[in-house]
Write an enzyme that holds these catalytic residues in place. Structure first.
Site, PDB file in Angstrom:
ATOM      1  N   LYS A   1      45.473  21.268  11.633  1.00  0.00           N
ATOM      2  CA  LYS A   1      44.941  21.909  10.515  1.00  0.00           C
ATOM      3  C   LYS A   1      43.475  21.661  10.230  1.00  0.00           C
ATOM      4  O   LYS A   1      42.352  22.412  10.045  1.00  0.00           O
ATOM      5  CB  LYS A   1      45.754  22.256   9.171  1.00  0.00           C
ATOM      6  CG  LYS A   1      47.081  23.139   9.527  1.00  0.00           C
ATOM      7  CD  LYS A   1      48.184  22.968   8.486  1.00  0.00           C
ATOM      8  CE  LYS A   1      49.466  23.615   8.779  1.00  0.00           C
ATOM      9  NZ  LYS A   1      50.383  23.429   7.836  1.00  0.00           N
TER      10      LYS A   1
ATOM     11  N   GLN B   1      52.149  20.158   2.566  1.00  0.00           N
ATOM     12  CA  GLN B   1      52.900  20.333   3.866  1.00  0.00           C
ATOM     13  C   GLN B   1      54.297  20.085   3.538  1.00  0.00           C
ATOM     14  O   GLN B   1      54.974  19.505   2.885  1.00  0.00           O
ATOM     15  CB  GLN B   1      52.242  19.189   4.705  1.00  0.00           C
ATOM     16  CG  GLN B   1      52.942  19.112   6.199  1.00  0.00           C
ATOM     17  CD  GLN B   1      52.622  20.684   7.078  1.00  0.00           C
ATOM     18  OE1 GLN B   1      51.490  21.064   6.655  1.00  0.00           O
ATOM     19  NE2 GLN B   1      53.458  20.919   7.922  1.00  0.00           N
TER      20      GLN B   1
ATOM     21  N   ASP C   1      48.559  28.613   0.698  1.00  0.00           N
ATOM     22  CA  ASP C   1      49.877  28.797   1.417  1.00  0.00           C
ATOM     23  C   ASP C   1      50.411  30.216   0.843  1.00  0.00           C
ATOM     24  O   ASP C   1      51.349  30.749   1.387  1.00  0.00           O
ATOM     25  CB  ASP C   1      50.803  27.809   1.159  1.00  0.00           C
ATOM     26  CG  ASP C   1      50.967  26.784   2.392  1.00  0.00           C
ATOM     27  OD1 ASP C   1      50.867  27.485   3.560  1.00  0.00           O
ATOM     28  OD2 ASP C   1      51.409  25.965   2.326  1.00  0.00           O
TER      29      ASP C   1
HETATM   30  N1  LIG Z   1      52.853  24.171   3.199  1.00  0.00           N
HETATM   31  C1  LIG Z   1      53.205  24.584   4.540  1.00  0.00           C
HETATM   32  N2  LIG Z   1      52.727  25.403   5.227  1.00  0.00           N
HETATM   33  C2  LIG Z   1      52.831  25.708   6.465  1.00  0.00           C
HETATM   34  O1  LIG Z   1      52.271  26.863   6.913  1.00  0.00           O
HETATM   35  C3  LIG Z   1      53.718  25.017   7.021  1.00  0.00           C
HETATM   36  C4  LIG Z   1      54.371  24.207   6.643  1.00  0.00           C
HETATM   37  N3  LIG Z   1      54.231  23.777   5.315  1.00  0.00           N
HETATM   38  N4  LIG Z   1      55.266  23.248   7.023  1.00  0.00           N
HETATM   39  C5  LIG Z   1      55.520  23.380   8.617  1.00  0.00           C
HETATM   40  C6  LIG Z   1      55.430  24.977   8.993  1.00  0.00           C
HETATM   41  C7  LIG Z   1      55.176  24.952  10.540  1.00  0.00           C
HETATM   42  N5  LIG Z   1      53.951  25.375  10.735  1.00  0.00           N
HETATM   43  C8  LIG Z   1      53.229  25.432  12.014  1.00  0.00           C
HETATM   44  C9  LIG Z   1      51.929  25.881  12.044  1.00  0.00           C
HETATM   45  C10 LIG Z   1      51.394  25.620  13.353  1.00  0.00           C
HETATM   46  C11 LIG Z   1      52.150  25.461  14.548  1.00  0.00           C
HETATM   47  C12 LIG Z   1      51.469  25.708  15.742  1.00  0.00           C
HETATM   48  O2  LIG Z   1      50.005  26.095  15.810  1.00  0.00           O
HETATM   49  N6  LIG Z   1      52.081  25.389  16.947  1.00  0.00           N
HETATM   50  C13 LIG Z   1      51.581  25.281  18.373  1.00  0.00           C
HETATM   51  C14 LIG Z   1      51.941  24.314  19.065  1.00  0.00           C
HETATM   52  C15 LIG Z   1      51.808  22.817  18.326  1.00  0.00           C
HETATM   53  C16 LIG Z   1      52.221  21.650  19.436  1.00  0.00           C
HETATM   54  O3  LIG Z   1      51.180  21.568  20.258  1.00  0.00           O
HETATM   55  O4  LIG Z   1      52.808  20.787  18.862  1.00  0.00           O
HETATM   56  C17 LIG Z   1      51.759  26.549  18.911  1.00  0.00           C
HETATM   57  O5  LIG Z   1      52.821  27.141  18.439  1.00  0.00           O
HETATM   58  O6  LIG Z   1      51.252  26.922  20.026  1.00  0.00           O
HETATM   59  C18 LIG Z   1      53.368  25.345  14.275  1.00  0.00           C
HETATM   60  C19 LIG Z   1      53.936  25.255  13.114  1.00  0.00           C
HETATM   61  C20 LIG Z   1      53.217  25.421   9.603  1.00  0.00           C
HETATM   62  N7  LIG Z   1      54.071  25.178   8.268  1.00  0.00           N
END
Ligand SMILES: Nc1nc(=O)c2c([nH]1)NC[C@@H]1CN(c3ccc(C(=O)N[C@@H](CCC(=O)O)C(=O)O)cc3)C=[N+]21
Length: 284
Positions: free
Chosen positions: A53, A97, A120
């Site tokens: 992020k 988070q 969020d």
């Molecule tokens: N307050 C809060 N807000 C959130 O938005 C929030 C949170 N807590 N807690 C956890 C979850 C999960 N989450 C993700 C965001 C991006 C990827 C992401 O970009 N993943 C990449 C791969 C990541 C990698 O390389 O490991 C993809 O899907 O291509 C994954 C998971 C946001 N979250």
């Protein structure tokens, strides 16, 4: 036939390019959008998400602030960290988070966030505004899913959408968003109490799999030509595994890759929320 990809990575890239221009325009007027993250504890997956992020912020010109608290932080410490961000003019939007350690109450923490800085869209005021059809900051993952479908011309208006999972960050708000007049989808929200999930998903034009159960949606559960969105992020043998089984690619028309689908869109919408908030703050 093999499905086309609902390419979250490329779409997020395009959105970030648009945001870069908007951030530059704000900066010209002396406004610097700033995203803060509050990370409690040192879960490696959460650390990785937070790192991504802040990297995104750098790319588009958003300033970033990282707040870290130990895993054994007290409720008072967390409250103080949140109140400091509410008072900090350099922070125009922020997130706590999730998940946070079990001795701390998630909903209590979300409720302490200044709703005007809630990047969020998970503060009860913003969720309430969504229910009441008032302008609100929307949760990032549902907003990202709608944007991903829209930018691939997958019809939403009038579509039968089945959302699997009623979680507070995805399923529940997505159902609310898609049933607004502006989206006009018909939504069925399935959950662990649903008698026969396949009975619903087979009728769907769009299936959003947000249950967190690895490979639970298989080809036999979907309609030919459907659009499928995979929100699942489970760890199986050290590999990220989604809620969609690989065999769905041979039957669906559209499928989100995972990774490379919903994840990058969630992050793009977080930035988008921050820029929206900063523009709005300026307009008032
Ligand atoms: N307050 C809060 N807000 C959130 O938005 C929030 C949170 N807590 N807690 C956890 C979850 C999960 N989450 C993700 C965001 C991006 C990827 C992401 O970009 N993943 C990449 C791969 C990541 C990698 O390389 O490991 C993809 O899907 O291509 C994954 C998971 C946001 N979250």
């Amino acid at each position: 036939m093999t499905a086309k990809a609902l390419d979250g990575k490329a779409t997020a890239r395009a959105i970030k390019d648009e945001l870069t221009t908007r951030v530059a325009m704000l900066r010209e007027r002396g406004i610097v959008p700033g995203l803060a993250t509050v990370l409690v504890g040192s879960d490696p997956a959460s650390q990785n998400y937070v790192r991504m992020k802040h990297r995104d912020c750098d790319e588009v010109g958003i300033a970033s602030i990282q707040v870290e608290l130990p895993a054994d932080a007290t409720a008072d410490q967390l409250r103080e960290a949140i109140e400091a961000l509410n008072a900090d003019p350099a922070c125009t939007g922020y997130i706590v988070q999730l998940p946070i350690p079990k001795h701390l109450d998630e909903n209590w923490a979300l409720g302490l966030i200044d709703p005007d800085k809630d990047a969020d869209g998970l503060h009860p005021i913003n969720l309430g505004r969504l229910v009441l059809n008032e302008p609100a900051t929307l949760p990032c993952t549902p907003r990202g899913i709608v944007e991903l479908l829209r930018r691939h011309d997958v019809p939403i208006r009038g579509a039968e959408v089945v959302v699997v999972g009623r979680g507070i960050t995805v399923g529940r708000p997505l159902g609310l968003i898609l049933t607004r007049r502006s989206e006009n989808a018909t939504v069925t929200l399935c959950h662990t109490g649903t008698r026969d999930v396949a009975d619903h998903t087979r009728r769907a034009d769009i299936v959003v799999a947000a249950a967190g159960v690895p490979h639970m949606i298989t080809a036999d559960m979907i309609r030919e030509g459907a659009a499928l969105v995979d929100v699942g992020v489970s760890r199986v043998d050290g590999k990220t595994t989604g809620d969609l089984a690989p065999d769905v690619w041979e039957k669906a028309a559209w499928v989100t890759p995972n990774p490379g689908g919903v994840g990058p869109m969630t992050r793009a919408m977080l930035l988008s929320n921050v820029v929206d908030r900063a523009e709005d703050l300026n307009a008032r």
